[in-house]
Motif scaffolding. Structure first.
Motif, PDB file in Angstrom:
ATOM      1  N   LEU A   1      -1.039   0.905   4.064  1.00 46.68           N
ATOM      2  CA  LEU A   1      -0.195  -0.290   4.093  1.00 46.68           C
ATOM      3  C   LEU A   1       0.676  -0.234   5.337  1.00 46.68           C
ATOM      4  O   LEU A   1       1.346   0.749   5.598  1.00 46.68           O
ATOM      5  CB  LEU A   1       0.696  -0.342   2.850  1.00 46.68           C
ATOM      6  N   SER A   2       0.644  -1.286   6.121  1.00 45.85           N
ATOM      7  CA  SER A   2       1.579  -1.345   7.239  1.00 45.85           C
ATOM      8  C   SER A   2       2.945  -1.783   6.707  1.00 45.85           C
ATOM      9  O   SER A   2       3.077  -2.164   5.543  1.00 45.85           O
ATOM     10  CB  SER A   2       1.048  -2.272   8.332  1.00 45.85           C
ATOM     11  N   ILE A   3       3.939  -1.699   7.546  1.00 50.39           N
ATOM     12  CA  ILE A   3       5.297  -1.974   7.087  1.00 50.39           C
ATOM     13  C   ILE A   3       5.401  -3.415   6.603  1.00 50.39           C
ATOM     14  O   ILE A   3       4.974  -4.336   7.289  1.00 50.39           O
ATOM     15  CB  ILE A   3       6.312  -1.765   8.242  1.00 50.39           C
ATOM     16  N   ASN A   4       5.937  -3.555   5.409  1.00 52.67           N
ATOM     17  CA  ASN A   4       6.132  -4.858   4.789  1.00 52.67           C
ATOM     18  C   ASN A   4       4.838  -5.484   4.263  1.00 52.67           C
ATOM     19  O   ASN A   4       4.822  -6.651   3.891  1.00 52.67           O
ATOM     20  CB  ASN A   4       6.806  -5.838   5.769  1.00 52.67           C
ATOM     21  N   GLU A   5       3.778  -4.681   4.232  1.00 53.31           N
ATOM     22  CA  GLU A   5       2.516  -5.204   3.666  1.00 53.31           C
ATOM     23  C   GLU A   5       2.492  -4.957   2.156  1.00 53.31           C
ATOM     24  O   GLU A   5       2.995  -3.958   1.671  1.00 53.31           O
ATOM     25  CB  GLU A   5       1.319  -4.498   4.331  1.00 53.31           C
ATOM     26  N   SER A   6       1.866  -5.897   1.444  1.00 53.09           N
ATOM     27  CA  SER A   6       1.769  -5.768  -0.018  1.00 53.09           C
ATOM     28  C   SER A   6       0.324  -5.559  -0.451  1.00 53.09           C
ATOM     29  O   SER A   6      -0.603  -5.986   0.232  1.00 53.09           O
ATOM     30  CB  SER A   6       2.282  -7.028  -0.702  1.00 53.09           C
TER      31      SER A   6
END
Ligand code: NI
Ligand code: MN
Length: 225
Positions: free
Chosen positions: A217-222
């Motif tokens: 997951l990249s930052i702020n990915e859900s």
């Protein structure tokens, strides 16, 4: 269940009426693009241990939202002094709460709380297995590899968040072994790249894990499970 990664070990879990955050290290976390004001109404805060990059902004978020903080006895007692609502538990304990169940797992690490020049005793570090609406998330906290993780296979975990950054926690090699023990449906790497000393390539981790699907997951990915 919606899981959002905010960098380091920060995880937001949304399911039904619950919006929980694990280890809310927001302000000092250069990877995190979200501000405390953007988090919305946080109902529960899980704290795995007392270190600043995990206890993080717990006090501010809890005050703002009247959130319930779930932590070990020592951290709960410490936060209770600030007049915050806490639910205290300890390693190996499982509890049924209004939204689901929580089990506190062991972690091999420290848990001291830095307060100015002093180090306040923060009990044992931990991880959490959080079950909401029949889905199980394991957040390992900061930990070295332990053979006890093999027991977590029986939990039938949907998503396991494992540290891979090394130095303070498991590195990639050990996190691969942990993933093989746990056999979750999905594994998400965390606790890397925040500081130079925990730089790690999650793609290398992904390529080595055979027992689970690794979701970077990249930052702020859900992700949704
Ligand atoms: Ni730590
Ligand atoms: Mn840490």
């Amino acid at each position: 269940m919606k899981l959002t990664y905010l960098g380091h070990s920060v995880l937001v879990i949304e399911a039904g009426k619950v919006k929980a955050i694990v280890d809310p290290f927001i302000k000092g976390n250069e990877l995190c693009k979200v501000r405390i004001e953007d988090l919305g109404n946080i109902t529960h805060i899980f704290v795995t241990h007392g270190h600043g990059d995990h206890l993080g902004d717990t006090i501010e978020i809890a005050k703002k939202n009247n959130s319930i903080i779930i932590a070990n006895h020592e951290i709960s007692a410490y936060l209770g002094k600030y007049g915050l609502k806490t639910h205290s538990m300890h390693i190996g304990g499982r509890v049924k709460l209004d939204f689901g169940t929580v089990k506190m797992t062991n972690a091999l690490h420290g848990s001291g709380i830095s307060e100015g020049e002093n180090m306040v005793y923060g009990g044992n570090p931990c991880g959490f297995i959080i079950e909401i609406e029949g889905k199980k998330v394991y957040h390992a906290g900061d930990t070295g590899l332990t053979y006890d993780m093999k027991l977590l296979e029986d939990e039938k975990i949907d998503v396991a968040f494992l540290p891979i950054g090394g130095n303070y926690t498991m590195d990639i090699e050990d996190a691969v072994k942990a993933a093989e023990f746990i056999k979750a449906k999905f594994v998400v790497p965390m606790h890397y790249d925040t500081f130079d000393i925990i730089k790690a390539d999650p793609q290398v981790f992904k390529n080595k894990v055979k027992s689970s699907e690794v979701k970077i997951l990249s930052i702020n990915e859900s992700m949704y499970v």
